[in-house]
Motif scaffolding. Sequence first.
Motif, PDB file in Angstrom:
ATOM      1  N   ASP A  84       4.595  32.945 -13.087  1.00 58.31           N
ATOM      2  CA  ASP A  84       4.260  31.807 -12.224  1.00 58.31           C
ATOM      3  C   ASP A  84       5.225  30.637 -12.298  1.00 58.31           C
ATOM      4  OD1 ASP A  84       1.804  32.782 -11.073  1.00 58.31           O
ATOM      5  OD2 ASP A  84       0.893  32.543 -13.049  1.00 58.31           O
ATOM      6  N   PHE A  85       6.294  30.731 -13.061  1.00 55.32           N
ATOM      7  CA  PHE A  85       7.135  29.564 -13.298  1.00 55.32           C
ATOM      8  C   PHE A  85       8.550  29.778 -12.772  1.00 55.32           C
ATOM      9  CE2 PHE A  85       3.830  29.650 -16.506  1.00 55.32           C
ATOM     10  CZ  PHE A  85       3.323  28.359 -16.435  1.00 55.32           C
ATOM     11  N   LEU A  86       9.011  28.811 -11.979  1.00 51.32           N
ATOM     12  CA  LEU A  86      10.372  28.794 -11.470  1.00 51.32           C
ATOM     13  C   LEU A  86      11.094  27.631 -12.121  1.00 51.32           C
ATOM     14  CD1 LEU A  86      12.692  29.506  -9.551  1.00 51.32           C
ATOM     15  CD2 LEU A  86      11.534  28.183  -7.772  1.00 51.32           C
ATOM     16  N   GLU A  87      12.176  27.934 -12.811  1.00 50.90           N
ATOM     17  CA  GLU A  87      12.866  26.918 -13.596  1.00 50.90           C
ATOM     18  C   GLU A  87      14.343  26.894 -13.243  1.00 50.90           C
ATOM     19  OE1 GLU A  87      13.135  25.564 -18.320  1.00 50.90           O
ATOM     20  OE2 GLU A  87      11.741  27.142 -17.653  1.00 50.90           O
ATOM     21  N   CYS A  88      14.932  25.704 -13.289  1.00 54.54           N
ATOM     22  CA  CYS A  88      16.362  25.530 -13.048  1.00 54.54           C
ATOM     23  C   CYS A  88      16.947  24.633 -14.136  1.00 54.54           C
ATOM     24  CB  CYS A  88      16.631  24.896 -11.682  1.00 54.54           C
ATOM     25  SG  CYS A  88      16.145  25.898 -10.254  1.00 54.54           S
TER      26      CYS A  88
ATOM     27  N   GLN B 125      21.381   9.956 -11.951  1.00 52.23           N
ATOM     28  CA  GLN B 125      20.106  10.668 -12.053  1.00 52.23           C
ATOM     29  C   GLN B 125      20.074  11.761 -10.992  1.00 52.23           C
ATOM     30  OE1 GLN B 125      18.085  11.849 -14.077  1.00 52.23           O
ATOM     31  NE2 GLN B 125      17.132   9.901 -14.674  1.00 52.23           N
ATOM     32  N   TYR B 126      19.586  12.939 -11.386  1.00 52.81           N
ATOM     33  CA  TYR B 126      19.614  14.090 -10.503  1.00 52.81           C
ATOM     34  C   TYR B 126      18.212  14.435 -10.014  1.00 52.81           C
ATOM     35  CZ  TYR B 126      24.351  14.751 -12.296  1.00 52.81           C
ATOM     36  OH  TYR B 126      25.671  14.576 -12.628  1.00 52.81           O
ATOM     37  N   HIS B 127      18.159  15.070  -8.822  1.00 61.89           N
ATOM     38  CA  HIS B 127      16.898  15.438  -8.179  1.00 61.89           C
ATOM     39  C   HIS B 127      17.016  16.874  -7.676  1.00 61.89           C
ATOM     40  CE1 HIS B 127      16.155  11.058  -8.099  1.00 61.89           C
ATOM     41  NE2 HIS B 127      17.439  10.993  -7.763  1.00 61.89           N
ATOM     42  N   LEU B 128      16.002  17.692  -7.981  1.00 60.97           N
ATOM     43  CA  LEU B 128      15.998  19.110  -7.629  1.00 60.97           C
ATOM     44  C   LEU B 128      15.084  19.358  -6.441  1.00 60.97           C
ATOM     45  CD1 LEU B 128      16.532  22.164  -8.187  1.00 60.97           C
ATOM     46  CD2 LEU B 128      14.616  22.063  -9.820  1.00 60.97           C
ATOM     47  N   TYR B 129      15.578  20.152  -5.475  1.00 60.35           N
ATOM     48  CA  TYR B 129      14.795  20.510  -4.295  1.00 60.35           C
ATOM     49  C   TYR B 129      14.866  22.021  -4.090  1.00 60.35           C
ATOM     50  CZ  TYR B 129      15.070  15.524  -3.201  1.00 60.35           C
ATOM     51  OH  TYR B 129      14.993  14.154  -3.261  1.00 60.35           O
ATOM     52  N   LEU B 130      13.759  22.562  -3.614  1.00 65.38           N
ATOM     53  CA  LEU B 130      13.680  23.968  -3.209  1.00 65.38           C
ATOM     54  C   LEU B 130      13.453  23.993  -1.707  1.00 65.38           C
ATOM     55  CD1 LEU B 130      13.452  27.008  -3.882  1.00 65.38           C
ATOM     56  CD2 LEU B 130      10.991  26.643  -4.202  1.00 65.38           C
ATOM     57  N   ILE B 131      14.331  24.692  -0.972  1.00 69.74           N
ATOM     58  CA  ILE B 131      14.293  24.687   0.492  1.00 69.74           C
ATOM     59  C   ILE B 131      14.193  26.118   0.988  1.00 69.74           C
ATOM     60  CG2 ILE B 131      15.476  23.958   2.598  1.00 69.74           C
ATOM     61  CD1 ILE B 131      17.051  21.961   0.847  1.00 69.74           C
ATOM     62  N   GLN B 132      13.281  26.354   1.909  1.00 71.11           N
ATOM     63  CA  GLN B 132      13.176  27.664   2.551  1.00 71.11           C
ATOM     64  C   GLN B 132      13.919  27.604   3.883  1.00 71.11           C
ATOM     65  OE1 GLN B 132       9.233  29.092   3.622  1.00 71.11           O
ATOM     66  NE2 GLN B 132       9.821  31.161   3.003  1.00 71.11           N
ATOM     67  N   PRO B 133      15.038  28.320   4.015  1.00 71.47           N
ATOM     68  CA  PRO B 133      15.868  28.188   5.216  1.00 71.47           C
ATOM     69  C   PRO B 133      15.156  28.562   6.510  1.00 71.47           C
ATOM     70  CG  PRO B 133      17.098  29.245   3.451  1.00 71.47           C
ATOM     71  CD  PRO B 133      15.672  29.177   2.997  1.00 71.47           C
ATOM     72  N   ASP B 134      14.247  29.536   6.477  1.00 69.83           N
ATOM     73  CA  ASP B 134      13.610  29.994   7.713  1.00 69.83           C
ATOM     74  C   ASP B 134      12.684  28.942   8.316  1.00 69.83           C
ATOM     75  OD1 ASP B 134      14.958  32.311   7.483  1.00 69.83           O
ATOM     76  OD2 ASP B 134      13.261  33.521   6.806  1.00 69.83           O
ATOM     77  N   THR B 135      11.883  28.311   7.471  1.00 71.54           N
ATOM     78  CA  THR B 135      10.882  27.348   7.962  1.00 71.54           C
ATOM     79  C   THR B 135      11.305  25.906   7.764  1.00 71.54           C
ATOM     80  OG1 THR B 135       9.722  27.329   5.838  1.00 71.54           O
ATOM     81  CG2 THR B 135       9.063  29.008   7.438  1.00 71.54           C
TER      82      THR B 135
ATOM     83  N   THR C 190      18.372  17.191 -16.680  1.00 66.84           N
ATOM     84  CA  THR C 190      19.230  18.373 -16.821  1.00 66.84           C
ATOM     85  C   THR C 190      18.479  19.662 -16.510  1.00 66.84           C
ATOM     86  OG1 THR C 190      18.701  18.451 -19.187  1.00 66.84           O
ATOM     87  CG2 THR C 190      20.726  17.292 -18.535  1.00 66.84           C
ATOM     88  N   GLY C 191      17.265  19.561 -16.009  1.00 68.09           N
ATOM     89  CA  GLY C 191      16.494  20.748 -15.664  1.00 68.09           C
ATOM     90  C   GLY C 191      15.198  20.361 -14.987  1.00 68.09           C
ATOM     91  N   GLY C 192      14.605  21.325 -14.272  1.00 59.10           N
ATOM     92  CA  GLY C 192      13.346  21.091 -13.586  1.00 59.10           C
ATOM     93  C   GLY C 192      12.548  22.378 -13.478  1.00 59.10           C
ATOM     94  N   CYS C 193      11.222  22.235 -13.296  1.00 52.61           N
ATOM     95  CA  CYS C 193      10.355  23.409 -13.265  1.00 52.61           C
ATOM     96  C   CYS C 193       9.287  23.244 -12.180  1.00 52.61           C
ATOM     97  CB  CYS C 193       9.691  23.597 -14.626  1.00 52.61           C
ATOM     98  SG  CYS C 193       8.583  25.022 -14.715  1.00 52.61           S
TER      99      CYS C 193
ATOM    100  N   VAL D  20      20.547  20.335  -5.809  1.00 54.72           N
ATOM    101  CA  VAL D  20      20.479  19.221  -6.765  1.00 54.72           C
ATOM    102  C   VAL D  20      21.407  18.120  -6.261  1.00 54.72           C
ATOM    103  CG1 VAL D  20      20.911  18.441  -9.129  1.00 54.72           C
ATOM    104  CG2 VAL D  20      19.973  20.730  -8.717  1.00 54.72           C
ATOM    105  N   ASN D  21      20.827  16.984  -5.903  1.00 56.54           N
ATOM    106  CA  ASN D  21      21.667  15.844  -5.539  1.00 56.54           C
ATOM    107  C   ASN D  21      21.501  14.744  -6.588  1.00 56.54           C
ATOM    108  OD1 ASN D  21      19.287  14.475  -4.942  1.00 56.54           O
ATOM    109  ND2 ASN D  21      19.445  14.818  -2.747  1.00 56.54           N
ATOM    110  N   GLY D  22      22.307  13.711  -6.479  1.00 56.49           N
ATOM    111  CA  GLY D  22      22.301  12.665  -7.490  1.00 56.49           C
ATOM    112  C   GLY D  22      22.319  11.285  -6.887  1.00 56.49           C
ATOM    113  N   THR D  23      21.877  10.323  -7.673  1.00 56.46           N
ATOM    114  CA  THR D  23      21.889   8.924  -7.260  1.00 56.46           C
ATOM    115  C   THR D  23      22.507   8.083  -8.374  1.00 56.46           C
ATOM    116  OG1 THR D  23      19.625   8.635  -8.109  1.00 56.46           O
ATOM    117  CG2 THR D  23      19.884   9.125  -5.758  1.00 56.46           C
ATOM    118  N   SER D  24      23.143   6.999  -7.980  1.00 54.27           N
ATOM    119  CA  SER D  24      23.758   6.075  -8.928  1.00 54.27           C
ATOM    120  C   SER D  24      24.034   4.760  -8.213  1.00 54.27           C
ATOM    121  CB  SER D  24      25.063   6.662  -9.482  1.00 54.27           C
ATOM    122  OG  SER D  24      25.806   5.689 -10.186  1.00 54.27           O
ATOM    123  N   GLU D  25      23.948   3.679  -8.964  1.00 55.01           N
ATOM    124  CA  GLU D  25      24.296   2.382  -8.394  1.00 55.01           C
ATOM    125  C   GLU D  25      25.805   2.217  -8.314  1.00 55.01           C
ATOM    126  OE1 GLU D  25      22.368   0.073  -7.148  1.00 55.01           O
ATOM    127  OE2 GLU D  25      20.481   1.097  -7.589  1.00 55.01           O
ATOM    128  N   ALA D  26      26.526   2.987  -9.121  1.00 51.78           N
ATOM    129  CA  ALA D  26      27.972   2.805  -9.209  1.00 51.78           C
ATOM    130  C   ALA D  26      28.748   3.531  -8.121  1.00 51.78           C
ATOM    131  CB  ALA D  26      28.466   3.263 -10.591  1.00 51.78           C
TER     132      ALA D  26
END
Length: 344
Positions: A161-165, A178-188, A206-209, A225-231
């Motif tokens: 039941d667990f999907l991890e990156c 800071q990084y952000h993880l997204y799961l995208i289904q291309p069809d829908t 450095t990881g997400g579940c 995985v995209n990232g954000t920064s003030e710099a």
Amino acid sequence: MQSGEFRAFHETSFHHVIICVFPGGANAFWCLAHFPAGAEPTMSVIWLSVFLMPVSCLLERDPDPNAPISNIRVDPRRGRVSWDLNGSVAEITCSIGSVYTSKANNNTYCQFYAFSLCKTTNYTIRVTSGPPFSTLLQYPKPDGKPGAAAENLTCWIHDVDFLECSWAVGRAAPWDVQYHLYLIQPDTYEEWECVHYTTDTHGRRTGGCFDDISGLRNDHYHFLVNGTSEASRIPCTELFATLSEIEILAPPSISGTCNKSYSLMEWKMSSHFSSDFVYELQIYKGADPTHLDTMTSTRHSQKAWGCGRHLDGASQQTVHSTCTGKCSQIGGCLWLGSLEKQNQ
């Protein structure tokens, strides 16, 4: 420079004076030139006029009004490159680099099911039947600080039941990234953002579940995985994978009974994305590695059973589960341990 300010360039020589003024925030400029009587413009003046020409005038040309393809557009969410068709064209194809080529739909767009949002890719649109024509499109344009994107992105499914990156912080990432993880289904075009993260000692992700994936289909997914920064702006990192291909199968649950003549083994595999299995039952005598019995059992089912005969002295039994088409063992094996023989 703030809007309304002026930038001035001047050049003097024994023969001429040139003053050019650039209004702040504008692309246009004007110049005043003075040449003494009888003097001719020098080569430096000619080169100056070239360097001061707007860049767009040097790099871009007016589109060909007779081109069969114009107004090329990219819809990254739908993975589509489309255009306006001028006149009648028999066939158009699209290619990614020199690897993948597909035929256009209705000669008005091409569909890509692994459309990169992070890596600059060359898309070539070519008329293959009709007047020769081709055009090149680069998407996306390079953006963000080089080396700041997440590195070594890896994703896998475990324990049913667990999907991890996991990923590594970019070598040139700023201190506040800071990084952000997204799961995208291309069809829908559905998108899920991860809410459970692991961090390093500096608090950077450095990881997400994803802890409940039972509702997902066994399909081709886009991990982003995209990232954000003030710099600075942070580039993204991506991975395309089919869920069944990244699943680490859990060992089968197993039970069994035995007597002097036979043992009956039953086991069940659990997976949301794999259902085509081949099972192998191996029966050992004590610590002796020699097999007393080996048999292959049910395909196309998560449940199976096996029966071994002439088991006098057999004490250890194990089940291996493999997916059809894969040579290496997946998931591992469970040892039932010493089975007491039941006299009848």
